[in-house]
Design an enzyme around this catalytic site. Structure first.
Site, PDB file in Angstrom:
ATOM      1  N   GLY A 239       0.842  -1.182   0.000  1.00 32.23           N
ATOM      2  CA  GLY A 239       0.000   0.000   0.000  1.00 32.23           C
ATOM      3  C   GLY A 239       0.877   1.232   0.000  1.00 32.23           C
TER       4      GLY A 239
ATOM      5  CB  ILE B   3       3.026   2.335   4.767  1.00 32.84           C
ATOM      6  CG1 ILE B   3       2.193   3.458   5.407  1.00 32.84           C
ATOM      7  CG2 ILE B   3       4.235   1.992   5.630  1.00 32.84           C
ATOM      8  CD1 ILE B   3       1.463   3.058   6.650  1.00 32.84           C
TER       9      ILE B   3
ATOM     10  NE  ARG C  94      -3.492  -0.804  13.262  1.00 36.47           N
ATOM     11  CZ  ARG C  94      -2.969   0.320  12.805  1.00 36.47           C
ATOM     12  NH1 ARG C  94      -1.652   0.425  12.665  1.00 36.47           N
ATOM     13  NH2 ARG C  94      -3.743   1.340  12.479  1.00 36.47           N
TER      14      ARG C  94
ATOM     15  CD  GLU D 291       0.419  -0.765  20.075  1.00 35.62           C
ATOM     16  OE1 GLU D 291      -0.113   0.372  20.017  1.00 35.62           O
ATOM     17  OE2 GLU D 291       0.990  -1.272  19.097  1.00 35.62           O
TER      18      GLU D 291
ATOM     19  CG  HIS E  18       1.615   2.024  17.283  1.00 32.89           C
ATOM     20  ND1 HIS E  18       0.672   1.025  17.345  1.00 32.89           N
ATOM     21  CD2 HIS E  18       1.590   2.472  15.998  1.00 32.89           C
ATOM     22  CE1 HIS E  18       0.100   0.877  16.152  1.00 32.89           C
ATOM     23  NE2 HIS E  18       0.636   1.746  15.320  1.00 32.89           N
TER      24      HIS E  18
ATOM     25  CB  ALA F 276       6.608   3.858  12.733  1.00 35.20           C
TER      26      ALA F 276
END
Length: 345
Positions: free
Chosen positions: A175, A177, A258, A287, A306, A308
């Site tokens: 996708g 990313i 994820r 998390e 988390h 990034a």
């Protein structure tokens, strides 16, 4: 950003469009960003209610009456998190713009079965995330943890770092990313392999393009495996014990997608027994990570909370996307990044 062929019809007879913001973190969409939104049209009425939504999600109903009153009138929501039973409480709701590229936070909610239009933030987080993937790869290739240890212990012991040049970067999910990661990996001289369920056209910066059936091939040839997939029923638990055994003992696994895509128990065993050389995780199944998790203690694992996709520039870019979609919504035009609810992305 992708658009859809179906037009959005705005039939509010009063002309006023009531927009609610659920930012996840109070103040995330700051006053400057809110001014950008209200500048789209004088018909936009905006209210930021993140604290009330956070309380509602935790079972604190102190503000339930006030929140319900606003939800009952809301036509558009710009949100990172969402209150319980949102569509039942929002009979006038027509469109939700999420603040994330992935929409797994709503996969098991009434939103997915409703007629409410859902758009995501695909494309916004690509630049900071590609840099973060490079950072995690370099942390391992250049043995950063060893450098930190030597400095703490005041020891001068030269070692030989590895290079990324000529190594193979295998990307799961192409996708926005994954595509950004592929471009950067190729730019620094890596061989790039990619696997995607939707795309088989091989761009010039991708050396090998594989269908989903090629997972084992990608795992066995890659020096760095990067997970950049959306979380769906099909990708949940995709990387487990068998897949980790398929990787090279000198390879590294990086997850910026994820946590539930990866079997973390199997990963902990793989790292402890050196099935693979190391891993970098920016996304975890739970998390924040529980303090008693065995992942904390693994020396060949880099953990980040988390972050990034975060950057001072991301919020402005995210707001710009919402403003453009809001302008299109008001004009009855096509929206960017409409989510296919059946596929989950």
């Amino acid at each position: 950003m992708k658009s859809v062929s179906k037009l959005v019809t705005n039939i509010n007879p009063s002309g006023v469009v009531k927009v609610l913001i659920f930012g996840g973190k109070p103040g995330l969409i700051n006053e400057e960003c809110q001014r950008m939104i209200t500048a789209v049209s004088p018909n936009v009425q905006l209210q930021e209610v993140t604290e009330w939504v956070n309380a509602d999600r935790k079972g604190d109903f102190t503000f339930k009456e006030q929140l319900d009153a606003l939800l009952a009138e809301a036509e558009v929501i710009f949100g990172a998190v969402f209150p319980r039973d949102i569509t039942a409480r929002s009979p006038r709701l027509k469109w939700i713009q999420t603040m994330n590229a992935g929409v797994d936070i709503v996969l098991d909610t009434d939103i997915m079965q409703s007629r409410v239009m859902l758009t995501n933030a695909s494309g916004i987080h690509g630049p900071p995330m590609r840099e973060f993937v490079l950072y995690l790869m370099l942390m391992h290739a250049k043995q950063a943890s060893l450098s930190f240890q030597l400095q703490r212990e005041k020891r001068w012991e030269p070692f030989t770092p590895e290079m990324l040049y000529s190594k193979t970067c295998g990307i799961l999910g192409l996708g926005k990313i994954g595509d950004e990661v592929a471009r950067l990996a190729k730019a620094i001289g890596m061989r790039v392999m990619a696997l995607d369920v939707r795309r088989m056209t091989k761009a010039k910066y991708i050396d090998v393009m594989l269908p989903p059936e090629g997972l084992r091939v990608l795992l066995s040839e890659s020096d760095f495996v990067v997970i950049a997939l959306p979380l769906t029923p099909e990708t949940t638990g995709l990387i487990g014990e068998e897949e980790l055994h398929a990787m090279k003992p000198t390879s590294y696994l990086i997850n910026v997608a994820r946590g539930k895509i990866l079997d973390e128990e199997a990963l902990a065993q793989a790292l402890k027994e050196h099935w693979i050389a190391g891993a970098g995780l920016d996304a975890l199944s739970n998390e924040p990570l529980p303090v008693d998790s065995k992942l904390w203690e693994l020396p060949n694992l880099t953990l980040t909370p988390h972050v990034a996709g975060r950057s001072p520039h991301v919020i402005v870019a995210l707001t710009n996307l919402f403003c453009e979609n809001l302008r299109r919504y008001l004009n009855g035009e096509k929206l960017f990044n409409v989510v296919n609810k059946k596929k989950g992305f």
